[in-house]
Design a protein around this motif. Sequence first.
Motif, PDB file in Angstrom:
ATOM      1  N   THR A 109      12.180  63.383  67.253  1.00  0.00           N
ATOM      2  CA  THR A 109      11.765  62.076  67.650  1.00  0.00           C
ATOM      3  C   THR A 109      10.545  62.025  66.464  1.00  0.00           C
ATOM      4  N   ILE A 110       9.573  62.887  66.777  1.00  0.00           N
ATOM      5  CA  ILE A 110       8.281  62.760  66.064  1.00  0.00           C
ATOM      6  C   ILE A 110       8.564  62.611  64.516  1.00  0.00           C
ATOM      7  N   GLY A 111       9.676  63.253  63.879  1.00  0.00           N
ATOM      8  CA  GLY A 111       9.960  62.852  62.527  1.00  0.00           C
ATOM      9  C   GLY A 111      10.469  61.555  62.344  1.00  0.00           C
ATOM     10  N   SER A 112      11.210  60.929  63.230  1.00  0.00           N
ATOM     11  CA  SER A 112      11.717  59.424  63.203  1.00  0.00           C
ATOM     12  C   SER A 112      10.218  58.616  63.220  1.00  0.00           C
ATOM     13  N   MET A 113       9.299  58.925  64.179  1.00  0.00           N
ATOM     14  CA  MET A 113       8.133  58.337  64.217  1.00  0.00           C
ATOM     15  C   MET A 113       7.432  58.130  62.918  1.00  0.00           C
ATOM     16  N   ALA A 114       7.200  59.371  62.505  1.00  0.00           N
ATOM     17  CA  ALA A 114       6.636  59.189  61.052  1.00  0.00           C
ATOM     18  C   ALA A 114       7.481  58.302  60.237  1.00  0.00           C
ATOM     19  N   LEU A 115       8.871  58.469  60.416  1.00  0.00           N
ATOM     20  CA  LEU A 115       9.637  57.578  59.288  1.00  0.00           C
ATOM     21  C   LEU A 115       9.421  56.070  59.516  1.00  0.00           C
ATOM     22  N   ILE A 116       9.219  55.556  60.689  1.00  0.00           N
ATOM     23  CA  ILE A 116       9.101  54.260  61.040  1.00  0.00           C
ATOM     24  C   ILE A 116       7.750  53.704  60.810  1.00  0.00           C
ATOM     25  N   ASP A 117       6.585  54.525  61.108  1.00  0.00           N
ATOM     26  CA  ASP A 117       5.411  54.156  60.612  1.00  0.00           C
ATOM     27  C   ASP A 117       5.207  53.914  59.200  1.00  0.00           C
ATOM     28  N   LEU A 118       5.553  54.852  58.199  1.00  0.00           N
ATOM     29  CA  LEU A 118       5.535  54.953  57.036  1.00  0.00           C
ATOM     30  C   LEU A 118       6.225  53.790  56.257  1.00  0.00           C
ATOM     31  N   THR A 119       7.423  53.420  56.855  1.00  0.00           N
ATOM     32  CA  THR A 119       8.206  52.382  56.561  1.00  0.00           C
ATOM     33  C   THR A 119       7.748  50.852  56.927  1.00  0.00           C
ATOM     34  N   VAL A 120       7.507  50.807  58.178  1.00  0.00           N
ATOM     35  CA  VAL A 120       6.976  49.386  58.650  1.00  0.00           C
ATOM     36  C   VAL A 120       5.811  48.956  58.196  1.00  0.00           C
ATOM     37  N   HIS A 121       4.637  50.092  58.339  1.00  0.00           N
ATOM     38  CA  HIS A 121       3.377  49.817  57.787  1.00  0.00           C
ATOM     39  C   HIS A 121       3.256  49.521  56.109  1.00  0.00           C
ATOM     40  N   GLY A 122       4.282  50.349  55.733  1.00  0.00           N
ATOM     41  CA  GLY A 122       4.456  49.701  54.024  1.00  0.00           C
ATOM     42  C   GLY A 122       4.646  48.371  53.790  1.00  0.00           C
ATOM     43  N   TRP A 123       5.820  47.864  54.808  1.00  0.00           N
ATOM     44  CA  TRP A 123       6.047  46.488  54.572  1.00  0.00           C
ATOM     45  C   TRP A 123       4.866  45.645  55.140  1.00  0.00           C
ATOM     46  N   ASP A 124       4.106  46.028  56.254  1.00  0.00           N
ATOM     47  CA  ASP A 124       2.856  45.305  56.535  1.00  0.00           C
ATOM     48  C   ASP A 124       1.969  45.052  55.514  1.00  0.00           C
ATOM     49  N   LEU A 125       1.688  46.187  54.807  1.00  0.00           N
ATOM     50  CA  LEU A 125       0.614  46.125  53.660  1.00  0.00           C
ATOM     51  C   LEU A 125       1.093  45.368  52.511  1.00  0.00           C
ATOM     52  N   ALA A 126       2.604  45.554  52.332  1.00  0.00           N
ATOM     53  CA  ALA A 126       3.139  44.728  51.097  1.00  0.00           C
ATOM     54  C   ALA A 126       2.812  43.312  51.248  1.00  0.00           C
ATOM     55  N   ARG A 127       3.380  42.959  52.537  1.00  0.00           N
ATOM     56  CA  ARG A 127       3.368  41.689  53.008  1.00  0.00           C
ATOM     57  C   ARG A 127       1.885  40.944  52.968  1.00  0.00           C
ATOM     58  N   ALA A 128       0.789  41.896  53.219  1.00  0.00           N
ATOM     59  CA  ALA A 128      -0.458  41.353  53.267  1.00  0.00           C
ATOM     60  C   ALA A 128      -1.090  41.218  52.061  1.00  0.00           C
ATOM     61  N   THR A 129      -0.482  41.701  50.924  1.00  0.00           N
ATOM     62  CA  THR A 129      -1.285  41.876  49.709  1.00  0.00           C
ATOM     63  C   THR A 129      -0.163  41.428  48.711  1.00  0.00           C
ATOM     64  N   ASP A 130       0.777  40.746  49.051  1.00  0.00           N
ATOM     65  CA  ASP A 130       1.686  39.824  48.035  1.00  0.00           C
ATOM     66  C   ASP A 130       2.605  40.826  47.151  1.00  0.00           C
ATOM     67  N   GLN A 131       2.769  41.994  47.818  1.00  0.00           N
ATOM     68  CA  GLN A 131       3.720  42.870  46.766  1.00  0.00           C
ATOM     69  C   GLN A 131       5.046  43.000  47.381  1.00  0.00           C
ATOM     70  N   GLU A 132       6.006  43.381  46.573  1.00  0.00           N
ATOM     71  CA  GLU A 132       7.445  43.509  46.975  1.00  0.00           C
ATOM     72  C   GLU A 132       7.659  44.782  47.567  1.00  0.00           C
ATOM     73  N   PHE A 133       8.604  45.013  48.527  1.00  0.00           N
ATOM     74  CA  PHE A 133       8.901  45.962  49.151  1.00  0.00           C
ATOM     75  C   PHE A 133      10.426  46.057  49.488  1.00  0.00           C
ATOM     76  N   THR A 134      10.981  47.199  49.173  1.00  0.00           N
ATOM     77  CA  THR A 134      12.407  47.374  49.323  1.00  0.00           C
ATOM     78  C   THR A 134      12.669  48.542  50.267  1.00  0.00           C
ATOM     79  N   VAL A 135      13.395  48.597  51.337  1.00  0.00           N
ATOM     80  CA  VAL A 135      13.774  49.746  52.040  1.00  0.00           C
ATOM     81  C   VAL A 135      15.149  50.207  51.646  1.00  0.00           C
ATOM     82  N   ASP A 136      15.190  51.589  51.414  1.00  0.00           N
ATOM     83  CA  ASP A 136      16.624  51.965  51.142  1.00  0.00           C
ATOM     84  C   ASP A 136      17.685  51.606  52.524  1.00  0.00           C
ATOM     85  N   PRO A 137      18.954  51.275  52.385  1.00  0.00           N
ATOM     86  CA  PRO A 137      19.537  51.151  53.344  1.00  0.00           C
ATOM     87  C   PRO A 137      19.840  52.249  54.526  1.00  0.00           C
ATOM     88  N   SER A 138      19.874  53.375  53.933  1.00  0.00           N
ATOM     89  CA  SER A 138      20.034  54.782  54.815  1.00  0.00           C
ATOM     90  C   SER A 138      18.862  54.778  55.830  1.00  0.00           C
TER      91      SER A 138
END
Length: 188
Positions: A109-138
């Motif tokens: 569960t801790i590993g999944s928490m790391a994954l969701i933070d890394l992914t969702v906050h990557g999107w947050d930062l991309a959106r806030a700074t007008d950058q593209e962000f793609t997430v792997d389907p898996s």
Amino acid sequence: MSTKTSELLALAEPGTVAVVRGISDDHLDRPTPCRDYTVRDLLNHLFDVVVNFEALARREEVDWSVRTDHLTSGWRDRFPKEAARLVETWSDPAVLEGVSAGMGVPQKTIGSMALIDLTVHGWDLARATDQEFTVDPSVVTALHEFLDERGDMGQRMGVFAAPVPTAAAPGTVDALLGRTGRDPAWSR
């Protein structure tokens, strides 16, 4: 060696690293989709995420209340190194065994928490700074499975805001964002 967790983190890490590297100093005071966080605040939090989840993989206790200013000289070069260490630390199968020190939840569960933070906050930062962000389907699939198991708990603990209704098809990135309390159409 690798684990499913490290493989997923390895898929998520490059996109978030690219976004972090693309953040300029004039972006730091911008708002983000992550309520109450500026880009600067969220970058510091994301540094804490990668450092703390690496420590949790090693079964060390972490004090999430400690706030460190990571945005000192060379931070754009330090973040990729920290993120790479996060992936590497979770590649040992023994890391996934048992329960996390201090958090009382399975290491998986801790590993999944790391994954969701890394992914969702990557999107947050991309959106806030007008950058593209793609997430792997898996990664998207794994995070939807995680939210199916732990999303309600995360919301009760205040990790996620109330879900935002979206017209997104189930299983998509936009649906994932809505489930974590973000409006996929958010703009500054």
